[in-house]
Design an enzyme around this catalytic site. Structure first.
Site, PDB file in Angstrom:
ATOM      1  N   SER A   1     -41.849  -8.580   7.879  1.00 49.20           N
ATOM      2  CA  SER A   1     -43.236  -8.337   8.287  1.00 49.20           C
ATOM      3  C   SER A   1     -43.515  -9.196   9.520  1.00 49.20           C
ATOM      4  O   SER A   1     -42.917 -10.278   9.673  1.00 49.20           O
ATOM      5  CB  SER A   1     -44.203  -8.737   7.169  1.00 49.20           C
ATOM      6  OG  SER A   1     -45.533  -8.785   7.660  1.00 49.20           O
TER       7      SER A   1
ATOM      8  N   TYR B   1     -46.770 -15.029   1.175  1.00 57.51           N
ATOM      9  CA  TYR B   1     -46.144 -13.752   1.572  1.00 57.51           C
ATOM     10  C   TYR B   1     -45.416 -13.926   2.898  1.00 57.51           C
ATOM     11  O   TYR B   1     -44.253 -13.509   3.052  1.00 57.51           O
ATOM     12  CB  TYR B   1     -47.231 -12.679   1.682  1.00 57.51           C
ATOM     13  CG  TYR B   1     -46.765 -11.368   2.283  1.00 57.51           C
ATOM     14  CD1 TYR B   1     -46.029 -10.451   1.534  1.00 57.51           C
ATOM     15  CD2 TYR B   1     -47.082 -11.028   3.600  1.00 57.51           C
ATOM     16  CE1 TYR B   1     -45.608  -9.253   2.089  1.00 57.51           C
ATOM     17  CE2 TYR B   1     -46.673  -9.831   4.166  1.00 57.51           C
ATOM     18  CZ  TYR B   1     -45.935  -8.945   3.400  1.00 57.51           C
ATOM     19  OH  TYR B   1     -45.513  -7.752   3.948  1.00 57.51           O
TER      20      TYR B   1
HETATM   21  P1  NAP Z   1     -46.890  -0.221  -1.052  1.00 53.50           P
HETATM   22  O1  NAP Z   1     -47.547   0.952  -0.405  1.00 53.50           O
HETATM   23  O2  NAP Z   1     -47.713  -1.195  -1.814  1.00 53.50           O
HETATM   24  O3  NAP Z   1     -45.712   0.326  -1.969  1.00 53.50           O
HETATM   25  C1  NAP Z   1     -44.974  -0.615  -2.691  1.00 53.50           C
HETATM   26  C2  NAP Z   1     -43.749   0.041  -3.265  1.00 53.50           C
HETATM   27  O4  NAP Z   1     -42.950  -1.007  -3.822  1.00 53.50           O
HETATM   28  C3  NAP Z   1     -44.052   1.004  -4.383  1.00 53.50           C
HETATM   29  O5  NAP Z   1     -43.075   2.017  -4.371  1.00 53.50           O
HETATM   30  C4  NAP Z   1     -43.939   0.118  -5.619  1.00 53.50           C
HETATM   31  O6  NAP Z   1     -43.529   0.829  -6.786  1.00 53.50           O
HETATM   32  C5  NAP Z   1     -42.834  -0.804  -5.206  1.00 53.50           C
HETATM   33  N1  NAP Z   1     -42.877  -2.104  -5.890  1.00 53.50           N
HETATM   34  C6  NAP Z   1     -43.917  -2.973  -6.030  1.00 53.50           C
HETATM   35  N2  NAP Z   1     -43.538  -4.050  -6.734  1.00 53.50           N
HETATM   36  C7  NAP Z   1     -42.232  -3.845  -7.057  1.00 53.50           C
HETATM   37  C8  NAP Z   1     -41.281  -4.561  -7.802  1.00 53.50           C
HETATM   38  N3  NAP Z   1     -41.579  -5.738  -8.405  1.00 53.50           N
HETATM   39  N4  NAP Z   1     -40.039  -4.040  -7.952  1.00 53.50           N
HETATM   40  C9  NAP Z   1     -39.712  -2.864  -7.378  1.00 53.50           C
HETATM   41  N5  NAP Z   1     -40.566  -2.119  -6.669  1.00 53.50           N
HETATM   42  C10 NAP Z   1     -41.815  -2.612  -6.518  1.00 53.50           C
HETATM   43  O7  NAP Z   1     -46.095  -1.090   0.039  1.00 53.50           O
HETATM   44  P2  NAP Z   1     -45.728  -0.775   1.568  1.00 53.50           P
HETATM   45  O8  NAP Z   1     -46.898  -1.090   2.412  1.00 53.50           O
HETATM   46  O9  NAP Z   1     -45.086   0.548   1.665  1.00 53.50           O
HETATM   47  O10 NAP Z   1     -44.667  -1.925   1.842  1.00 53.50           O
HETATM   48  C11 NAP Z   1     -43.264  -1.719   1.789  1.00 53.50           C
HETATM   49  C12 NAP Z   1     -42.586  -2.934   2.401  1.00 53.50           C
HETATM   50  O11 NAP Z   1     -43.034  -3.112   3.742  1.00 53.50           O
HETATM   51  C13 NAP Z   1     -42.897  -4.245   1.677  1.00 53.50           C
HETATM   52  O12 NAP Z   1     -41.754  -5.052   1.653  1.00 53.50           O
HETATM   53  C14 NAP Z   1     -43.969  -4.878   2.540  1.00 53.50           C
HETATM   54  O13 NAP Z   1     -44.005  -6.275   2.425  1.00 53.50           O
HETATM   55  C15 NAP Z   1     -43.516  -4.428   3.922  1.00 53.50           C
HETATM   56  N6  NAP Z   1     -44.604  -4.451   4.905  1.00 53.50           N
HETATM   57  C16 NAP Z   1     -45.681  -3.644   4.785  1.00 53.50           C
HETATM   58  C17 NAP Z   1     -46.702  -3.713   5.739  1.00 53.50           C
HETATM   59  C18 NAP Z   1     -47.949  -2.864   5.681  1.00 53.50           C
HETATM   60  O14 NAP Z   1     -48.897  -3.105   6.480  1.00 53.50           O
HETATM   61  N7  NAP Z   1     -48.033  -1.884   4.808  1.00 53.50           N
HETATM   62  C19 NAP Z   1     -46.602  -4.611   6.807  1.00 53.50           C
HETATM   63  C20 NAP Z   1     -45.482  -5.414   6.888  1.00 53.50           C
HETATM   64  C21 NAP Z   1     -44.492  -5.327   5.946  1.00 53.50           C
HETATM   65  P3  NAP Z   1     -44.616   1.546  -7.782  1.00 53.50           P
HETATM   66  O15 NAP Z   1     -45.038   2.813  -7.059  1.00 53.50           O
HETATM   67  O16 NAP Z   1     -43.833   1.818  -9.025  1.00 53.50           O
HETATM   68  O17 NAP Z   1     -45.741   0.575  -7.961  1.00 53.50           O
END
Ligand code: NAP
Length: 249
Positions: free
Chosen positions: A144, A158
């Site tokens: 991130s 985080y």
């Molecule tokens: P999200 O929309 O909250 O989706 C999270 C996903 O991870 C879901 O499929 C969830 O499964 C799964 N998950 C949550 N806790 C878990 C665990 N303990 N074990 C296995 N799976 C788990 O997240 P996102 O925004 O797509 O983020 C994906 C990645 O990108 C993350 O690593 C996040 O830190 C990174 N990121 C995101 C952003 C942003 O702005 N969105 C920015 C920087 C980095 P369920 O559906 O079963 O709950």
């Protein structure tokens, strides 16, 4: 490569879901990991199958080593592993300062975001490394921009977990560079997914969009496109590298 299996942790929603669809469209066989939202994972599998792709959903909380072993066992039965996308990640409640954080919160953060990613990579290296008789492959770790910015007054724990992911990407990349495995990181900026609601601030990405040089949030598809490029042979000389996909932030 494109007939191989791609394991995506947290493939049921957000960036993981978009990556599953994008990788399936390129012919990969997709293992959709999910923590608890089985309906969302099944929907991703159905969407891939509706386009004649191949996918399975496997429950895997990356905070559990047993779940991780089961995830890779299921992947072995589905085909030859070609790539791991270490995408599963969590945020804690937004707006909590370090001097207010509980040990439980910090431990959960590190268990899922850091230990979970390293254990998944361990299992992938055991299968893909030429040192272990494998055919090579790719590991993409989701970091991130918080790793650079530190996320003060938001969620420093985080940010620290993603700083660890950056170091891990560099170190593991060097370790397996001569064993057919490339390791790369992506630092997304403000991306429009459910993760902001999980931190208690559903509108966070849009509220902060004005701070992005491009003056907008990013989409999950824009991150997925970078991930599938890193997995592909088009990125064949890219390793131990971390790519910002953040609109300039
Ligand atoms: P999200 O929309 O909250 O989706 C999270 C996903 O991870 C879901 O499929 C969830 O499964 C799964 N998950 C949550 N806790 C878990 C665990 N303990 N074990 C296995 N799976 C788990 O997240 P996102 O925004 O797509 O983020 C994906 C990645 O990108 C993350 O690593 C996040 O830190 C990174 N990121 C995101 C952003 C942003 O702005 N969105 C920015 C920087 C980095 P369920 O559906 O079963 O709950």
């Amino acid at each position: 490569m494109t007939d191989k299996v791609v394991v995506i942790t947290g493939g049921s929603r957000g960036i993981g879901r978009a990556t599953a669809l994008a990788a399936a469209a390129r012919g990969y066989r997709i293992v959709v990991g999910y923590a608890s939202n089985q309906a969302a994972a099944n929907e991703v599998v159905a969407a891939i199958e509706a386009r004649n792709g191949k996918a399975i959903a496997v429950k895997c909380d990356v905070g559990s080593e047993q779940d991780i072993l089961a995830l890779f066992k299921a992947a072995d039965a589905f085909g030859t592993l070609g790539a791991l996308v270490n995408n599963a990640g969590i945020v804690g409640k937004s707006g909590v300062r370090v001097d207010e954080m509980s040990a439980e919160r910090i431990q959960q953060m590190m268990a899922v975001n850091v230990t979970g990613s390293i254990l998944c990579a361990r299992e992938a290296v055991k299968r893909m490394s030429t040192r272990h008789g494998g055919e090579g492959g790719v590991i993409v770790n989701l970091s991130s921009v918080a790793a650079r910015l530190g996320a003060p007054n938001t969620y420093v724990d985080y940010a620290a977990s993603k700083g660890a992911i950056d170091s891990f990407t560099i170190g593991l990349g060097y370790e397996v560079a001569n064993e057919g495995i490339r390791v790369a990181g992506i630092r997304p900026g403000l991306i429009d997914t459910d993760i902001h609601a999980a931190g208690g601030e559903p509108d966070r990405a849009h509220r902060l969009a004005h701070m992005v040089p491009m003056k907008r949030v990013g989409t999950a598809d824009e991150i997925a496109n970078a991930i599938v490029w890193l997995i592909s042979d088009e990125a064949s000389y890219v390793t131990s590298a971390i790519l910002d996909v953040s609109g300039g932030r």
